[in-house]
Design an enzyme around this catalytic site. Structure first.
Site, PDB file in Angstrom:
ATOM      1  N   SER A  43      39.663  36.158  38.579  1.00 24.83           N
ATOM      2  CA  SER A  43      40.390  36.431  37.481  1.00 24.83           C
ATOM      3  C   SER A  43      40.208  36.620  35.991  1.00 24.83           C
ATOM      4  O   SER A  43      40.664  37.172  35.247  1.00 24.83           O
ATOM      5  CB  SER A  43      42.038  35.664  37.499  1.00 24.83           C
ATOM      6  OG  SER A  43      41.691  34.452  37.551  1.00 24.83           O
ATOM      7  N   ASP A 336      48.540  31.902  29.959  1.00 27.41           N
ATOM      8  CA  ASP A 336      49.252  31.120  31.075  1.00 27.41           C
ATOM      9  C   ASP A 336      48.780  29.857  31.380  1.00 27.41           C
ATOM     10  O   ASP A 336      48.010  29.292  30.611  1.00 27.41           O
ATOM     11  CB  ASP A 336      49.684  32.185  32.389  1.00 27.41           C
ATOM     12  CG  ASP A 336      48.265  32.538  32.884  1.00 27.41           C
ATOM     13  OD1 ASP A 336      47.337  31.638  32.684  1.00 27.41           O
ATOM     14  OD2 ASP A 336      48.425  33.356  33.662  1.00 27.41           O
ATOM     15  N   HIS A 339      44.870  30.701  32.439  1.00 28.37           N
ATOM     16  CA  HIS A 339      43.936  31.741  31.843  1.00 28.37           C
ATOM     17  C   HIS A 339      43.993  31.800  30.364  1.00 28.37           C
ATOM     18  O   HIS A 339      45.156  31.689  29.770  1.00 28.37           O
ATOM     19  CB  HIS A 339      44.389  33.183  32.264  1.00 28.37           C
ATOM     20  CG  HIS A 339      44.114  33.082  33.776  1.00 28.37           C
ATOM     21  ND1 HIS A 339      45.277  33.184  34.702  1.00 28.37           N
ATOM     22  CD2 HIS A 339      43.224  33.297  34.665  1.00 28.37           C
ATOM     23  CE1 HIS A 339      45.215  33.251  35.728  1.00 28.37           C
ATOM     24  NE2 HIS A 339      43.907  33.438  35.968  1.00 28.37           N
TER      25      HIS A 339
END
Length: 362
Positions: A43, A336, A339
């Site tokens: 990610s 978040d 991340h």
């Protein structure tokens, strides 16, 4: 048939000019020998490939992308750009790196660089199966498919040149430890922490060798962040996560140990491939993030929770349109619970610049 031949002839003739025209939007000339940027991982490197597969691990909805171009949620797990977007701009190729699986890509966008990364993936083959995301083996298959697409347009010789002059970036490993090893019991039954570190680092080295076998000659590999400082790790693995939001040293020490082993592996691999002209560099994400979080450098107001929701557990579908969001994400290290924010990614990118200059020959 005639139209197809004319199209192929057009791209073969004009391909060199496509590479020349890529200039850094910052005003800096493109590194003349860098033809493309090709990205693999999780990610931290996925600009939206997970949008096109069946997985719950997506971010193609608000408030993700709140500070991106046109405030669009592209599938990046942050409020804006990733470090790789800043890298692509720095070396003079493009403003942002698109997802390889995006069906709307033009041939110019494809040739100048894409990301094959998939949020939730890792070097351990078991890791991507947890979230049903794209394993690195399939990302490598997509690279081979990418090469075929480029060959169909510019020919085999030019396609080989694109790969040999491309900047390859690999960013993965956090999910292997946080999601796979420490959260689920399967790997812990068979591996001690030192043995699992060796297992993951060997997986990384094997993947890099496969990239070299496909023609890669410039590879940057991102190390692990201070995993114990991820808000989600603090929440899940601290005895009193509401009162004590300090970093979990156990997780961060694992990251340091892994990074040390990884750097040794990269140095050894560099020695083995030096005669081919290949360059391999370690990209340190641990130090800049530690400076932001523990060193209180760069003036962040919040370092132990994310901007989205409570910032303690929200990520992917838990950070959604109904989640309250902080007013100014630039005051937060994390977007978040996992991340970094766009600002944090930009600072991490800046720390990469010496290694990037080495890779691209500046």
């Amino acid at each position: 048939m005639l139209c197809s031949k004319m199209t192929t002839t057009f791209w073969i003739f004009f391909f060199p000019f496509l590479l020349i025209k890529h200039k850094a939007i910052s005003g800096r000339e493109s590194s003349a020998s860098v033809s493309s940027i090709l990205i693999f991982g999780d990610s931290t490197a996925d600009p939206g490939n997970n949008n096109y597969i069946y997985t719950p691990f997506k971010s193609d909805f608000s408030p993700y992308g709140r500070d991106f171009f046109n405030h669009s949620a592209t599938g990046r797990f942050t409020n804006g750009r990733l470090a790789n977007d800043f890298i692509a701009k720095y070396i003079g190729l493009k403003e942002m790196v698109p997802a390889y699986l995006d069906p709307s890509l033009t041939i110019d966008e494809l040739i100048s660089g894409v990301s094959f990364a998939s949020a939730g993936s890792g070097f351990d083959p078991l890791t991507p199966s947890i979230s049903n995301v794209i394993p690195l083996s399939d990302q490598l298959s997509h690279l081979k498919e990418y090469r075929q697409k480029v060959e169909a347009v510019v020919g085999e010789a030019k396609a080989k040149e694109v790969l040999s002059n491309a900047l390859f970036l690999v960013s993965a490993g956090t999910n292997d430890f946080v999601v796979n090893y420490f959260t689920l019991p399967i790997r812990r039954r068979s591996y001690t922490i030192p043995r699992y570190i060796d297992f993951v680092s060997n997986g990384a080295t094997q993947f890099l060798q496969e990239l070299l076998d496909e023609g890669a000659r410039r590879i940057g590999v991102v190390g692990l962040p201070p995993m114990g400082c991820l808000p989600l790790v603090i929440t899940l693995f601290t005895n009193h996560p509401i009162l004590d939001r300090g970093c979990n040293e156990k997780f961060s020490s694992v990251a340091r140990d892994y990074n040390k082993i990884l750097r040794k592996e990269l140095d050894a691999l560099q020695v083995r491939v030096r005669s081919s002209g290949a360059r391999i560099a370690y990209l340190d994400a641990y130090t800049p993030l530690e400076e932001m979080i523990i060193g209180h450098k760069y003036g962040f107001d919040v370092v132990n929770s994310g901007c989205c929701g409570t910032g303690m557990v929200e990520a992917a579908f838990l950070c959604n349109r109904n989640s309250p969001v902080c007013d100014d994400a630039s005051k937060y290290v994390f977007w978040d619970s996992i991340h970094p924010t766009q600002k944090s990614y930009h600072l991490v990118f800046q720390s990469f610049r010496p290694a990037l200059d080495y890779l691209v020959g500046n």
